[in-house]
Design a protein around this motif. Structure first.
Motif, PDB file in Angstrom:
ATOM      1  N   GLY A 176       0.809  -1.209   0.000  1.00 35.62           N
ATOM      2  CA  GLY A 176       0.000   0.000   0.000  1.00 35.62           C
ATOM      3  C   GLY A 176       0.843   1.261   0.000  1.00 35.62           C
ATOM      4  N   LEU A 177       1.897   1.264   0.788  1.00 33.89           N
ATOM      5  CA  LEU A 177       2.775   2.433   0.838  1.00 33.89           C
ATOM      6  C   LEU A 177       3.516   2.619  -0.480  1.00 33.89           C
ATOM      7  CD1 LEU A 177       4.218   2.049   4.444  1.00 33.89           C
ATOM      8  CD2 LEU A 177       2.584   3.780   3.647  1.00 33.89           C
ATOM      9  N   ASP A 178       3.870   1.517  -1.128  1.00 35.24           N
ATOM     10  CA  ASP A 178       4.517   1.592  -2.438  1.00 35.24           C
ATOM     11  C   ASP A 178       3.599   2.264  -3.459  1.00 35.24           C
ATOM     12  OD1 ASP A 178       7.079   1.058  -3.223  1.00 35.24           O
ATOM     13  OD2 ASP A 178       6.759  -1.062  -3.620  1.00 35.24           O
ATOM     14  N   TYR A 179       2.299   1.977  -3.353  1.00 34.93           N
ATOM     15  CA  TYR A 179       1.323   2.594  -4.248  1.00 34.93           C
ATOM     16  C   TYR A 179       1.083   4.059  -3.883  1.00 34.93           C
ATOM     17  CZ  TYR A 179      -3.269   3.792  -6.153  1.00 34.93           C
ATOM     18  OH  TYR A 179      -4.308   4.427  -6.788  1.00 34.93           O
ATOM     19  N   MET A 180       0.990   4.327  -2.606  1.00 37.95           N
ATOM     20  CA  MET A 180       0.631   5.662  -2.126  1.00 37.95           C
ATOM     21  C   MET A 180       1.771   6.664  -2.290  1.00 37.95           C
ATOM     22  SD  MET A 180      -0.922   6.541   1.612  1.00 37.95           S
ATOM     23  CE  MET A 180      -1.586   8.165   2.012  1.00 37.95           C
ATOM     24  N   PHE A 181       2.978   6.222  -1.924  1.00 34.54           N
ATOM     25  CA  PHE A 181       4.153   7.099  -1.949  1.00 34.54           C
ATOM     26  C   PHE A 181       5.280   6.444  -2.756  1.00 34.54           C
ATOM     27  CE2 PHE A 181       2.415   8.213   2.404  1.00 34.54           C
ATOM     28  CZ  PHE A 181       2.008   9.504   2.080  1.00 34.54           C
ATOM     29  N   PRO A 182       5.127   6.260  -4.054  1.00 38.01           N
ATOM     30  CA  PRO A 182       6.163   5.552  -4.828  1.00 38.01           C
ATOM     31  C   PRO A 182       7.521   6.233  -4.782  1.00 38.01           C
ATOM     32  CG  PRO A 182       4.551   6.598  -6.280  1.00 38.01           C
ATOM     33  CD  PRO A 182       3.991   6.673  -4.901  1.00 38.01           C
ATOM     34  N   ARG A 183       7.543   7.553  -4.837  1.00 37.40           N
ATOM     35  CA  ARG A 183       8.822   8.260  -4.824  1.00 37.40           C
ATOM     36  C   ARG A 183       9.488   8.162  -3.448  1.00 37.40           C
ATOM     37  NH1 ARG A 183       7.812  14.191  -6.896  1.00 37.40           N
ATOM     38  NH2 ARG A 183      10.086  14.251  -6.630  1.00 37.40           N
ATOM     39  N   ARG A 184       8.704   8.336  -2.405  1.00 39.40           N
ATOM     40  CA  ARG A 184       9.280   8.272  -1.060  1.00 39.40           C
ATOM     41  C   ARG A 184       9.761   6.857  -0.729  1.00 39.40           C
ATOM     42  NH1 ARG A 184      12.696   9.706   2.193  1.00 39.40           N
ATOM     43  NH2 ARG A 184      12.185   9.972   4.401  1.00 39.40           N
ATOM     44  N   MET A 185       8.968   5.861  -1.119  1.00 42.08           N
ATOM     45  CA  MET A 185       9.368   4.485  -0.828  1.00 42.08           C
ATOM     46  C   MET A 185      10.604   4.081  -1.623  1.00 42.08           C
ATOM     47  SD  MET A 185       7.602   3.352   1.646  1.00 42.08           S
ATOM     48  CE  MET A 185       8.067   1.628   1.576  1.00 42.08           C
ATOM     49  N   GLN A 186      10.738   4.581  -2.842  1.00 41.51           N
ATOM     50  CA  GLN A 186      11.941   4.288  -3.615  1.00 41.51           C
ATOM     51  C   GLN A 186      13.180   4.806  -2.892  1.00 41.51           C
ATOM     52  OE1 GLN A 186      11.999   5.967  -7.581  1.00 41.51           O
ATOM     53  NE2 GLN A 186      13.639   4.620  -8.251  1.00 41.51           N
ATOM     54  N   ALA A 187      13.037   5.954  -2.241  1.00 44.10           N
ATOM     55  CA  ALA A 187      14.160   6.504  -1.482  1.00 44.10           C
ATOM     56  C   ALA A 187      14.404   5.738  -0.185  1.00 44.10           C
ATOM     57  CB  ALA A 187      13.899   7.981  -1.171  1.00 44.10           C
ATOM     58  N   LEU A 188      13.357   5.188   0.404  1.00 40.26           N
ATOM     59  CA  LEU A 188      13.486   4.493   1.687  1.00 40.26           C
ATOM     60  C   LEU A 188      13.924   3.035   1.545  1.00 40.26           C
ATOM     61  CD1 LEU A 188      10.373   5.791   3.683  1.00 40.26           C
ATOM     62  CD2 LEU A 188      12.783   6.222   4.205  1.00 40.26           C
ATOM     63  N   TRP A 189      13.595   2.384   0.428  1.00 35.26           N
ATOM     64  CA  TRP A 189      13.864   0.953   0.295  1.00 35.26           C
ATOM     65  C   TRP A 189      15.312   0.571   0.587  1.00 35.26           C
ATOM     66  CZ3 TRP A 189      10.348  -2.137   1.285  1.00 35.26           C
ATOM     67  CH2 TRP A 189       9.077  -2.109   0.714  1.00 35.26           C
ATOM     68  N   PRO A 190      16.318   1.336   0.155  1.00 33.85           N
ATOM     69  CA  PRO A 190      17.697   0.931   0.464  1.00 33.85           C
ATOM     70  C   PRO A 190      17.997   0.827   1.955  1.00 33.85           C
ATOM     71  CG  PRO A 190      17.686   2.538  -1.315  1.00 33.85           C
ATOM     72  CD  PRO A 190      16.289   2.497  -0.772  1.00 33.85           C
ATOM     73  N   THR A 191      17.210   1.516   2.777  1.00 41.65           N
ATOM     74  CA  THR A 191      17.414   1.454   4.231  1.00 41.65           C
ATOM     75  C   THR A 191      16.597   0.337   4.863  1.00 41.65           C
ATOM     76  OG1 THR A 191      15.590   2.980   4.819  1.00 41.65           O
ATOM     77  CG2 THR A 191      17.714   3.958   4.196  1.00 41.65           C
TER      78      THR A 191
END
Length: 236
Positions: A176-191
């Motif tokens: 759900g977060l990937d859908y809602m905030f794709p740009r933010r989650m892309q930045a967070l995934w490496p962490t």
């Protein structure tokens, strides 16, 4: 036993956390509102049916029992569906984690409805922008960092060291977060490497993979909890 799940039709919301558990376990259940329409829930909501009166869907009917609230439903289903360790202490840990997920889901909802749930998003856009900034900058790193640490402390694969309904709920949360905030989650995934790996593993489980490929799985949309409004997303 055949279970009866009650949740709004056409909405990809809290009911999905329960569906994932039922689907993963291959449980026999009927999605009542999808079969009979939303009106089938009203006697329960009005207190005219047997069992405890729910405040709102989702709720589950199992025999004569009526259980509402996602965390309570999953705590009830967990032992029967083999989706929680049998030890009481581990079951309590699962419930604690599920309630923490519920806390974040509530904050997700309030991101796009920061003033009132009864008002349209379009009526509260200014407040939603400020709330979304706080969600992206502060709340997501705090919550997701916590779950990442829980995974690390328990061997890296499962929050409870074995597959449970918490894995499934984290999958739904992260999707759900990937859908809602794709740009933010892309930045967070490496962490969040352990959470990312958990999400990928759950997606490949036979029951979940079959469900995701079926018409039973509704796509995320702007009628559910996780809503994508481009103006609320950013990579930071």
């Amino acid at each position: 036993m055949q279970y009866a799940l009650y949740y709004w039709t056409g909405i990809q919301g809290r009911g999905e956390f329960v569906r994932l558990a039922l689907e993963d376990a291959g449980a026999d259940y009927v999605d009542m509102a999808r079969v009979h329409g939303d009106a089938v829930m009203q006697p329960f909501l009005d207190g005219h049916s047997g069992g405890a009166r729910p405040f709102a869907p989702p709720f589950l009917k199992a025999g004569r029992q009526v259980i509402a609230q996602v965390a309570a439903i999953l705590d009830f289903l967990g032992p029967t569906l083999d989706l929680v360790p049998q030890a009481a202490s581990r079951r309590m840990q699962a419930l604690q984690l599920q309630l923490t997920i519920a806390d974040l889901v509530a904050e997700v909802h309030d991101t796009h409805h920061p003033i009132a749930a009864s008002k349209y998003y379009e009526d509260q856009k200014t407040a939603a922008r400020a709330r979304a900034a706080a969600m992206r900058d502060e709340r997501l790193p705090k919550f997701l960092g916590y779950f990442e640490q829980v995974l690390k402390a328990n061997g890296g694969r499962h929050p409870l060291r074995e597959h449970s309904y918490v894995d499934l709920s984290l999958f739904q949360l992260l999707s759900g977060l990937d859908y809602m905030f794709p740009r933010r989650m892309q930045a967070l995934w490496p962490t969040l490497p352990l959470l990312r790996a958990l999400k990928d593993r759950v997606e490949q489980r036979p029951g979940i993979a079959a469900y995701l490929a079926s018409e039973r799985r509704l796509p995320f949309n702007t009628n559910g909890i996780f809503r994508h409004y481009p103006e609320l997303d950013s990579d930071r």
